[in-house]
Design an enzyme around this catalytic site. Structure first.
Site, PDB file in Angstrom:
ATOM      1  CB  CYS A  70     105.595   9.588  58.122  1.00 35.60           C
ATOM      2  SG  CYS A  70     104.418   9.826  56.792  1.00 35.60           S
ATOM      3  CD1 TRP A 117     127.743 -11.850  41.261  1.00 39.97           C
ATOM      4  CD2 TRP A 117     126.092 -11.292  39.870  1.00 39.97           C
ATOM      5  NE1 TRP A 117     128.132 -12.215  40.007  1.00 39.97           N
ATOM      6  CE2 TRP A 117     127.130 -11.893  39.119  1.00 39.97           C
ATOM      7  CE3 TRP A 117     124.945 -10.862  39.191  1.00 39.97           C
ATOM      8  CZ2 TRP A 117     127.061 -12.070  37.744  1.00 39.97           C
ATOM      9  CZ3 TRP A 117     124.879 -11.054  37.821  1.00 39.97           C
ATOM     10  CH2 TRP A 117     125.916 -11.639  37.119  1.00 39.97           C
ATOM     11  CB  ALA A 136     105.558  14.678  59.130  1.00 43.18           C
TER      12      ALA A 136
HETATM   13  C1  FAD Z   1     101.396   6.945  62.445  1.00 45.95           C
HETATM   14  C2  FAD Z   1     101.485   7.079  60.952  1.00 45.95           C
HETATM   15  C3  FAD Z   1     102.685   6.802  60.312  1.00 45.95           C
HETATM   16  C4  FAD Z   1     102.764   6.907  58.921  1.00 45.95           C
HETATM   17  N1  FAD Z   1     103.969   6.599  58.322  1.00 45.95           N
HETATM   18  C5  FAD Z   1     104.049   6.662  56.977  1.00 45.95           C
HETATM   19  C6  FAD Z   1     105.282   6.372  56.325  1.00 45.95           C
HETATM   20  O1  FAD Z   1     106.301   6.049  56.973  1.00 45.95           O
HETATM   21  N2  FAD Z   1     105.334   6.442  54.971  1.00 45.95           N
HETATM   22  C7  FAD Z   1     104.227   6.801  54.222  1.00 45.95           C
HETATM   23  O2  FAD Z   1     104.309   6.859  52.987  1.00 45.95           O
HETATM   24  N3  FAD Z   1     103.047   7.109  54.816  1.00 45.95           N
HETATM   25  C8  FAD Z   1     102.942   7.045  56.164  1.00 45.95           C
HETATM   26  N4  FAD Z   1     101.755   7.378  56.768  1.00 45.95           N
HETATM   27  C9  FAD Z   1     100.600   7.766  55.912  1.00 45.95           C
HETATM   28  C10 FAD Z   1     100.670   9.240  55.502  1.00 45.95           C
HETATM   29  O3  FAD Z   1     100.849  10.034  56.628  1.00 45.95           O
HETATM   30  C11 FAD Z   1      99.372   9.592  54.781  1.00 45.95           C
HETATM   31  O4  FAD Z   1      99.307   8.794  53.627  1.00 45.95           O
HETATM   32  C12 FAD Z   1      99.278  11.064  54.383  1.00 45.95           C
HETATM   33  O5  FAD Z   1      99.327  11.907  55.504  1.00 45.95           O
HETATM   34  C13 FAD Z   1      97.959  11.307  53.635  1.00 45.95           C
HETATM   35  O6  FAD Z   1      97.791  12.664  53.394  1.00 45.95           O
HETATM   36  P1  FAD Z   1      96.324  13.264  53.168  1.00 45.95           P
HETATM   37  O7  FAD Z   1      96.512  14.700  52.876  1.00 45.95           O
HETATM   38  O8  FAD Z   1      95.575  12.427  52.209  1.00 45.95           O
HETATM   39  O9  FAD Z   1      95.567  13.030  54.570  1.00 45.95           O
HETATM   40  P2  FAD Z   1      95.877  13.620  56.005  1.00 45.95           P
HETATM   41  O10 FAD Z   1      97.317  13.831  56.197  1.00 45.95           O
HETATM   42  O11 FAD Z   1      95.199  12.709  56.980  1.00 45.95           O
HETATM   43  O12 FAD Z   1      95.129  15.024  55.998  1.00 45.95           O
HETATM   44  C14 FAD Z   1      93.738  15.121  55.846  1.00 45.95           C
HETATM   45  C15 FAD Z   1      93.274  16.399  56.547  1.00 45.95           C
HETATM   46  O13 FAD Z   1      91.912  16.623  56.233  1.00 45.95           O
HETATM   47  C16 FAD Z   1      91.272  17.201  57.370  1.00 45.95           C
HETATM   48  N5  FAD Z   1      89.831  17.020  57.231  1.00 45.95           N
HETATM   49  C17 FAD Z   1      89.135  15.847  57.209  1.00 45.95           C
HETATM   50  N6  FAD Z   1      87.826  16.079  57.037  1.00 45.95           N
HETATM   51  C18 FAD Z   1      87.663  17.428  56.935  1.00 45.95           C
HETATM   52  C19 FAD Z   1      86.548  18.280  56.753  1.00 45.95           C
HETATM   53  N7  FAD Z   1      85.316  17.787  56.608  1.00 45.95           N
HETATM   54  N8  FAD Z   1      86.738  19.615  56.704  1.00 45.95           N
HETATM   55  C20 FAD Z   1      87.998  20.135  56.833  1.00 45.95           C
HETATM   56  N9  FAD Z   1      89.092  19.373  57.020  1.00 45.95           N
HETATM   57  C21 FAD Z   1      88.942  18.033  57.063  1.00 45.95           C
HETATM   58  C22 FAD Z   1      91.904  16.415  58.518  1.00 45.95           C
HETATM   59  O14 FAD Z   1      91.749  17.088  59.749  1.00 45.95           O
HETATM   60  C23 FAD Z   1      93.348  16.297  58.064  1.00 45.95           C
HETATM   61  O15 FAD Z   1      94.150  17.345  58.567  1.00 45.95           O
HETATM   62  C24 FAD Z   1     101.639   7.307  58.162  1.00 45.95           C
HETATM   63  C25 FAD Z   1     100.426   7.598  58.812  1.00 45.95           C
HETATM   64  C26 FAD Z   1     100.337   7.483  60.185  1.00 45.95           C
HETATM   65  C27 FAD Z   1      99.031   7.788  60.863  1.00 45.95           C
END
Ligand code: FAD
Length: 483
Positions: free
Chosen positions: A49, A467, A47
């Site tokens: 987040c 309200w 996470a």
């Molecule tokens: C500090 C922080 C706080 C946040 N707080 C919130 C919040 O409060 N509420 C909210 O809705 N969202 C929040 N977010 C956003 C939320 O975490 C992301 O929207 C979510 O994690 C996206 O998920 P994902 O699977 O698309 O990407 P990610 O979680 O980034 O996962 C992508 C994965 O792909 C892997 N990867 C990339 N390229 C390759 C490759 N070529 N080969 C193999 N693996 C690869 C990476 O290593 C990574 O593990 C926050 C983000 C951050 C950074």
């Protein structure tokens, strides 16, 4: 589109929210189909987040931020390959090329492929960002390093960070041995910057927050910022609005000062750069997958990209916006999980839309809660073809006589011609943020401001006045439109 070869596996690139949601759903719906998840790092199912709250100390260990362990994932029948980076995709052959943990190259065929590669934090164009003590917060290793740096070297151990042995031990140990910082610059007043201001304050650092534009939290609008900014000041955060950090400097490889474009200089011994993220699309772009105007991957309503059998979801992809209907890039957690899950179901043979986004976002700024949804910027609403009008009101969060009542500010935006609700924002002290969900629901249902005014919202003194503040705002805005 050519028919899927279901004897070939569903291959997922990225082992977090979008990727694992998709693989898990596929295995539930079509257990006979193989699912392989390649994750380039060690961490999976984590996470992001929660990382500001881990740095603050509200969340004790990194282990608390892990949802599924690698063995939980394997128990779901998913073939999980950590420390495997996908370095090329060949859509003609339907194969990916993967670099394994020892640098070996593996070729893996797929029937369907999901690109769920997320996003990366920016630190350019600020020079000196590579100095020790300058961080971005994206991923559990960066959170581990910041907390190690804040810790008392006499007491710090890598084990105290938790994380089931996945922490980058060498870097965390190095930071844990350094003299902890006393003054920190946060560059960027977006939601990560605001959450980190609270985290650093809890460690009693002298916190300076630099924001290039005139207000913090730009997507939340000025009605929110005008309450958050004095509150940050009350909490001891020094705000530098309209100030762009250009450079970090330091001796012996460790940051000791920063300089701004307007000539401001400040001695700092730590910095957190939160100036935005960019979608990880290099792999997809090299595969001739079409990118949208935002630079993220363009998808259709089922998450399909322009290339046969290649899907995309999460922070690397655009999604259709509830109000404008246009594909938009709003990288957030729920939508990544939801789109991944829908794609897993589609790949299993039950076509399921990934859903729309409203850009619903909430953030805690010390004792204030902020929320935003839809179109809140009037220029953006005009660009989308609307004639926007807005009203801002402040009302009590509970009955005035009930303990704990707090001022809640609500700003609503609607289209003058159709009366349709376009968006809104909320700020206040007493569960204000979660009230934004009422507006998100109204946007999904394409309600007019008149219909919002007539909503039968809950009332009892401990929770709301008769309200609700949203109803008050709707009444005032509807009055303006109808007059
Ligand atoms: C500090 C922080 C706080 C946040 N707080 C919130 C919040 O409060 N509420 C909210 O809705 N969202 C929040 N977010 C956003 C939320 O975490 C992301 O929207 C979510 O994690 C996206 O998920 P994902 O699977 O698309 O990407 P990610 O979680 O980034 O996962 C992508 C994965 O792909 C892997 N990867 C990339 N390229 C390759 C490759 N070529 N080969 C193999 N693996 C690869 C990476 O290593 C990574 O593990 C926050 C983000 C951050 C950074």
């Amino acid at each position: 589109m050519t028919a899927t070869n279901t004897t070939e596996p569903f291959v997922v690139i990225g082992g977090d929210a979008a990727g694992l949601s998709a693989a898990s759903k596929l295995k539930r719906e079509a257990p006979h189909r193989d699912a392989i998840v390649f994750e380039k790092g060690s961490w999976v199912s984590y996470a992001h987040c929660g990382t500001p709250y881990f740095v603050k100390g509200d969340v004790e260990t990194l282990t608390d931020l892990l949802s599924l362990s690698p063995s939980d994932i394997r128990d779901r029948g998913i073939d999980l390959r950590r420390n495997h980076e996908v370095i090329a995709v060949s859509p003609m052959e339907q194969t990916v090329t993967v670099r394994g943990p020892d640098g070996e190259k593996i070729h893996q065929s797929y029937g369907d492929l999901l690109v769920a590669t997320g996003a990366r934090a920016l630190s350019e164009p600020i020079s000196g960002s590579q100095l020790d003590g300058v961080f971005t917060l994206h991923g559990l290793d960066s959170a581990a390093n910041v907390r190690a740096f804040l810790s008392d070297p006499a007491e710090f151990t890598v084990e105290s960070l938790g994380g089931d042995g996945y922490v980058d031990e060498a870097t965390a140990t190095r930071y844990g041995a350094m003299t902890p910082p006393e003054t920190v610059a946060i560059v960027g007043g977006g939601y990560v910057g605001i959450e980190m201001a609270e985290a650093f304050s809890a460690w009693e650092l002298d916190v300076h927050l630099f924001q290039r534009s005139d207000h913090v939290l730009p997507p939340f609008g000025t009605a929110v910022a005008e309450r958050v900014e004095p509150h940050l000041d009350e909490q001891g955060v020094t705000l530098h609005l309209g100030t762009e950090v250009a450079e970090f400097s330091g001796e012996d490889g460790r940051v000791d000062s920063l300089a701004c474009s307007n000539g401001t200089e400040l001695a700092v011994d730590a910095a957190l750069v939160g100036i935005g993220i960019r979608p990880n699309v290099q792999l997809a772009a090299e595969t001739a997958v079409t990118l949208g105007d935002s630079g993220a991957i363009a998808i259709d309503e089922y998450g399909r990209t322009s290339v046969d059998h290649v899907y995309a979801a999460g922070d690397c992809a655009e999604m259709p916006h509830v109000v404008t209907g246009e594909n938009t890039w709003v990288p957030l957690g729920l939508t990544a999980n939801r789109a991944g899950r829908a794609i897993g179901q589609t790949v299993a043979g039950n076509p399921t839309p990934v859903g729309r986004i409203a850009g619903t976002a909430v953030v805690k700024a010390f004792d204030l809660e902020c929320g935003r949804v839809g179109l809140t910027n009037l220029d953006r609403a005009r660009d989308a073809g609307f004639d926007p009008v807005s009203e801002t009101i402040t009302a009590g969060s509970r009955s005035g006589y009930y303990p704990g009542v707090a001022e809640t500010t609500v700003r609503l935006v609607a289209d003058r011609k159709s009366g349709r609700l376009l968006g809104g924002s909320i700020v206040g002290g007493d569960r204000a943020a979660i009230r934004i969900d009422t507006l998100a629901t109204a946007l999904e249902g394409e309600l007019s401001i008149e219909e919002v005014e007539r909503l039968d919202l809950a009332y009892a003194p401990p929770f709301s006045p008769v309200w609700d503040p949203i109803l008050v705002a709707a009444k005032v805005l509807n009055g303006q439109i109808s007059s």
